[in-house]
Design a protein around this motif. Structure first.
Motif, mmCIF file in Angstrom:
data_model
loop_
_atom_site.group_PDB
_atom_site.id
_atom_site.type_symbol
_atom_site.label_atom_id
_atom_site.label_comp_id
_atom_site.label_asym_id
_atom_site.label_seq_id
_atom_site.Cartn_x
_atom_site.Cartn_y
_atom_site.Cartn_z
ATOM 1 N N ALA A 276 19.968 1.351 16.660
ATOM 2 C CA ALA A 276 19.658 0.118 15.927
ATOM 3 C C ALA A 276 18.431 0.288 15.041
ATOM 4 O O ALA A 276 18.366 -0.258 13.930
ATOM 5 C CB ALA A 276 19.446 -1.034 16.908
ATOM 6 N N ILE A 277 17.449 1.049 15.510
ATOM 7 C CA ILE A 277 16.237 1.283 14.716
ATOM 8 C C ILE A 277 16.474 2.389 13.700
ATOM 9 O O ILE A 277 16.048 2.292 12.541
ATOM 10 C CB ILE A 277 15.052 1.638 15.640
ATOM 11 N N ARG A 278 17.171 3.446 14.113
ATOM 12 C CA ARG A 278 17.397 4.572 13.213
ATOM 13 C C ARG A 278 18.163 4.145 11.966
ATOM 14 O O ARG A 278 17.902 4.624 10.864
ATOM 15 C CB ARG A 278 18.156 5.679 13.942
ATOM 16 N N ARG A 279 19.088 3.203 12.111
ATOM 17 C CA ARG A 279 19.874 2.754 10.962
ATOM 18 C C ARG A 279 19.027 2.024 9.923
ATOM 19 O O ARG A 279 19.422 1.916 8.760
ATOM 20 C CB ARG A 279 21.020 1.848 11.432
ATOM 21 N N LYS A 280 17.889 1.529 10.342
ATOM 22 C CA LYS A 280 17.028 0.791 9.416
ATOM 23 C C LYS A 280 16.100 1.702 8.616
ATOM 24 O O LYS A 280 15.420 1.245 7.692
ATOM 25 C CB LYS A 280 16.204 -0.248 10.181
ATOM 26 N N ILE A 281 16.050 2.977 8.956
ATOM 27 C CA ILE A 281 15.179 3.894 8.222
ATOM 28 C C ILE A 281 15.928 4.406 6.996
ATOM 29 O O ILE A 281 16.982 5.035 7.132
ATOM 30 C CB ILE A 281 14.747 5.079 9.115
ATOM 31 N N PRO A 282 15.425 4.147 5.794
ATOM 32 C CA PRO A 282 16.139 4.564 4.579
ATOM 33 C C PRO A 282 16.308 6.080 4.530
ATOM 34 O O PRO A 282 15.422 6.836 4.947
ATOM 35 C CB PRO A 282 15.217 4.085 3.440
ATOM 36 N N ALA B 236 10.826 11.550 10.589
ATOM 37 C CA ALA B 236 10.588 12.716 11.446
ATOM 38 C C ALA B 236 11.026 12.470 12.885
ATOM 39 O O ALA B 236 11.536 13.379 13.556
ATOM 40 C CB ALA B 236 9.107 13.097 11.401
ATOM 41 N N VAL B 237 10.836 11.244 13.353
ATOM 42 C CA VAL B 237 11.159 10.953 14.754
ATOM 43 C C VAL B 237 12.504 10.246 14.903
ATOM 44 O O VAL B 237 12.882 9.876 16.015
ATOM 45 C CB VAL B 237 10.043 10.100 15.408
ATOM 46 N N SER B 238 13.230 10.059 13.795
ATOM 47 C CA SER B 238 14.481 9.293 13.848
ATOM 48 C C SER B 238 15.499 9.827 14.853
ATOM 49 O O SER B 238 16.222 9.028 15.463
ATOM 50 C CB SER B 238 15.112 9.207 12.462
ATOM 51 N N PRO B 239 15.597 11.171 15.084
ATOM 52 C CA PRO B 239 16.565 11.642 16.081
ATOM 53 C C PRO B 239 16.316 11.117 17.481
ATOM 54 O O PRO B 239 17.217 11.110 18.318
ATOM 55 C CB PRO B 239 16.411 13.165 16.028
ATOM 56 N N HIS C 291 0.846 -1.196 0.000
ATOM 57 C CA HIS C 291 0.000 0.000 0.000
ATOM 58 C C HIS C 291 0.882 1.247 0.000
ATOM 59 O O HIS C 291 1.370 1.675 1.061
ATOM 60 C CB HIS C 291 -0.923 -0.010 1.219
ATOM 61 N N PRO C 292 1.118 1.861 -1.159
ATOM 62 C CA PRO C 292 2.056 2.990 -1.246
ATOM 63 C C PRO C 292 1.753 4.129 -0.289
ATOM 64 O O PRO C 292 2.675 4.701 0.309
ATOM 65 C CB PRO C 292 1.926 3.437 -2.706
ATOM 66 N N ALA C 293 0.474 4.479 -0.111
ATOM 67 C CA ALA C 293 0.142 5.603 0.764
ATOM 68 C C ALA C 293 0.466 5.284 2.220
ATOM 69 O O ALA C 293 1.002 6.132 2.952
ATOM 70 C CB ALA C 293 -1.338 5.959 0.622
ATOM 71 N N VAL C 294 0.171 4.073 2.648
ATOM 72 C CA VAL C 294 0.461 3.663 4.017
ATOM 73 C C VAL C 294 1.969 3.615 4.234
ATOM 74 O O VAL C 294 2.491 4.120 5.242
ATOM 75 C CB VAL C 294 -0.164 2.284 4.319
ATOM 76 N N PHE C 295 2.680 2.998 3.286
ATOM 77 C CA PHE C 295 4.135 2.903 3.404
ATOM 78 C C PHE C 295 4.768 4.290 3.455
ATOM 79 O O PHE C 295 5.645 4.556 4.283
ATOM 80 C CB PHE C 295 4.705 2.106 2.230
ATOM 81 N N ASP C 296 4.315 5.193 2.592
ATOM 82 C CA ASP C 296 4.890 6.532 2.541
ATOM 83 C C ASP C 296 4.657 7.279 3.848
ATOM 84 O O ASP C 296 5.552 7.964 4.361
ATOM 85 C CB ASP C 296 4.293 7.306 1.367
ATOM 86 N N ALA C 297 3.449 7.146 4.394
ATOM 87 C CA ALA C 297 3.133 7.830 5.651
ATOM 88 C C ALA C 297 4.013 7.319 6.792
ATOM 89 O O ALA C 297 4.540 8.107 7.592
ATOM 90 C CB ALA C 297 1.659 7.646 5.987
ATOM 91 N N LEU C 298 4.193 6.010 6.869
ATOM 92 C CA LEU C 298 5.027 5.438 7.929
ATOM 93 C C LEU C 298 6.495 5.818 7.743
ATOM 94 O O LEU C 298 7.200 6.081 8.718
ATOM 95 C CB LEU C 298 4.871 3.920 7.954
ATOM 96 N N LEU C 299 6.948 5.855 6.495
ATOM 97 C CA LEU C 299 8.336 6.232 6.224
ATOM 98 C C LEU C 299 8.589 7.679 6.653
ATOM 99 O O LEU C 299 9.596 7.987 7.307
ATOM 100 C CB LEU C 299 8.644 6.063 4.743
ATOM 101 N N LYS C 300 7.671 8.573 6.313
ATOM 102 C CA LYS C 300 7.828 9.983 6.690
ATOM 103 C C LYS C 300 7.793 10.147 8.209
ATOM 104 O O LYS C 300 8.550 10.949 8.768
ATOM 105 C CB LYS C 300 6.726 10.816 6.036
ATOM 106 N N THR C 301 6.940 9.391 8.870
ATOM 107 C CA THR C 301 6.883 9.446 10.333
ATOM 108 C C THR C 301 8.196 8.971 10.941
ATOM 109 O O THR C 301 8.738 9.588 11.869
ATOM 110 C CB THR C 301 5.714 8.595 10.854
ATOM 111 N N GLY C 302 8.724 7.861 10.409
ATOM 112 C CA GLY C 302 9.984 7.330 10.912
ATOM 113 C C GLY C 302 11.125 8.309 10.756
ATOM 114 O O GLY C 302 11.949 8.475 11.663
#
Length: 405
Positions: free
Chosen positions: A146-152, A138-141, A125-136
């Protein structure tokens, strides 16, 4: 290989196919020599020959356990074994049959069920994936390392696509995660094709190719997506589109199997066969065109990673390298280029330890020739390899487009 399928197994929709595949195996073991997981783990049951025996036992009614499931789960479905096999064993089809039956007989732990269901709810689901990616992002700092490294990391923004203006028209599958992870890939492909006198027509009703569902053992859901795509593409096919172009080799490999997977569906068999016959990886289209017309000013030193879905599934090993060399790129030598990088769809998420080990080995091989950049032909491989934070990884068509005047 002799077989004695159980009465229950003989009632399965693909029982005859499974029995035929099992009987074609001659136990030679050549497949183990090129199996990435066997090379790392050294366990017969983590190689193709051992997994074939496990599936044989399953279909003959012998007891199976979570350990059986683990050995099948560890398979990348890279299909390297099929390239090596002297007997033509279509191992990936047998694996699909075995995994589907095992899923019915062995209940997974709740954590695995939740992970797999989550992947199926997000990736297609492109819209769902895009929303979660943008959220990740935004909060990556605020996330653990270990989790931050997995966010493209953020991708190159897409440039404008040319409006359709040529008599020659093709369709292009936009993909699920590629619009978010590498949004310029399809745009670059459209611009290069436009230079060659080929326009890309849209088919907005087409969605996920179905591979994510299918390879997570939700096979009927995957086939339902295939049918929806056939319906979405069919008006343009009837209107004269000459091909359905794939810029992600993983999607292309699956769409090329629509005809086989839907061969017993009376409503879709004929159309599915035609869709598969029309499906082309982007390199198949470019390789047949007069590339001198592009007047590319290439010269960059590139290591090309040929995805398993391109070289083993679609049998197009060397095709991209040939196009890049025709355009003047300097390609480095890559040792063990036949081995998988560990991405394999959702494998890097469901089997992270093995995936990281395979990625390290692959990057060591790719970087051995000291390239400026690594190119590949599949968004999953691109994201997985680039996520290591080493040499930058791009889709090859973006590098071609950047070299054009």
């Amino acid at each position: 290989m002799q077989t004695n399928l159980s009465e229950h197994a003989r009632t399965l929709p693909r029982a005859d196919e499974a029995e035929s595949i099992l009987r074609s195996c001659v136990h030679c073991g050549f497949c183990n020599a090129t199996c990435p997981t066997y090379q790392i783990l050294g366990n017969e049951l983590d190689g193709p020959r051992g997994r074939i025996y496990l599936i044989k036992q399953l279909l003959e009614g012998e007891p199976v356990t979570a350990k059986t499931q683990l050995h099948l789960d560890r398979c990348l479905t890279c299909r390297n074994c099929e390239t090596t096999c002297p007997s033509g064993v279509t191992y990936h089809a047998l694996l699909d049959i075995g995994r589907a039956e095992l899923e019915r007989r062995v209940e997974r732990p709740a954590s695995e069920r939740l992970l797999r269901e989550g992947l199926r709810r997000v990736i297609p689901h492109p819209a769902v994936f895009d929303a979660l990616l943008k959220t990740g992002r935004a909060v990556s700092p605020f996330l653990p390392d270990a989790i931050r490294r997995k966010i493209p990391k953020r991708a190159i923004a897409p440039k404008a696509r040319p409006a359709p203006r040529h008599a020659r028209r093709v369709l292009m599958l936009e993909g699920c995660v590629q619009p978010s992870l590498s949004p310029n890939t399809n745009a670059a492909a459209a611009r290069v094709l436009d230079r060659l006198g080929i326009s890309v027509s849209g088919a907005p009703q087409a969605g996920c190719c179905g591979a994510t569902d299918y390879h997570l053992n939700a096979q009927e859901a995957g086939l339902a997506r295939a049918r929806r795509n056939i319906d979405a593409w069919w008006p343009a096919v009837e209107a004269g589109a000459e091909a359905i172009v794939q810029t992600a080799s993983g999607c292309g490999a699956f769409v090329k199997e629509y005809g086989h997977l839907l061969r017993d569906d009376p409503a879709y068999a004929a159309r599915a066969e035609r869709i598969s016959a029309m499906t082309r990886d982007l390199v198949e289209v470019l390789a047949a065109e007069p590339l001198d017309a592009l007047r590319a000013a290439a010269g960059r030193r590139i290591a090309f990673h040929c995805p398993c879905t391109l070289q083993h599934a679609q049998k197009l090993g060397g095709a991209v390298e040939g196009v890049l060399q025709r355009l003047g790129f300097d390609l480095t030598s890559v040792p063990d280029a036949h081995l998988c990088c560990g991405s394999a769809g959702t494998y890097s998420i469901t089997q992270p330890a093995l995936a990281e080990s395979l990625r390290k080995n692959k990057l060591d091989a790719l970087e051995s020739g000291r390239p400026e950049v690594i190119a590949t032909a599949n968004i999953g491989c691109q994201t997985h390899l680039d996520g290591a934070g080493r040499t930058a990884v791009r889709h090859w068509i973006e590098l071609v487009e950047e070299a054009l005047p």
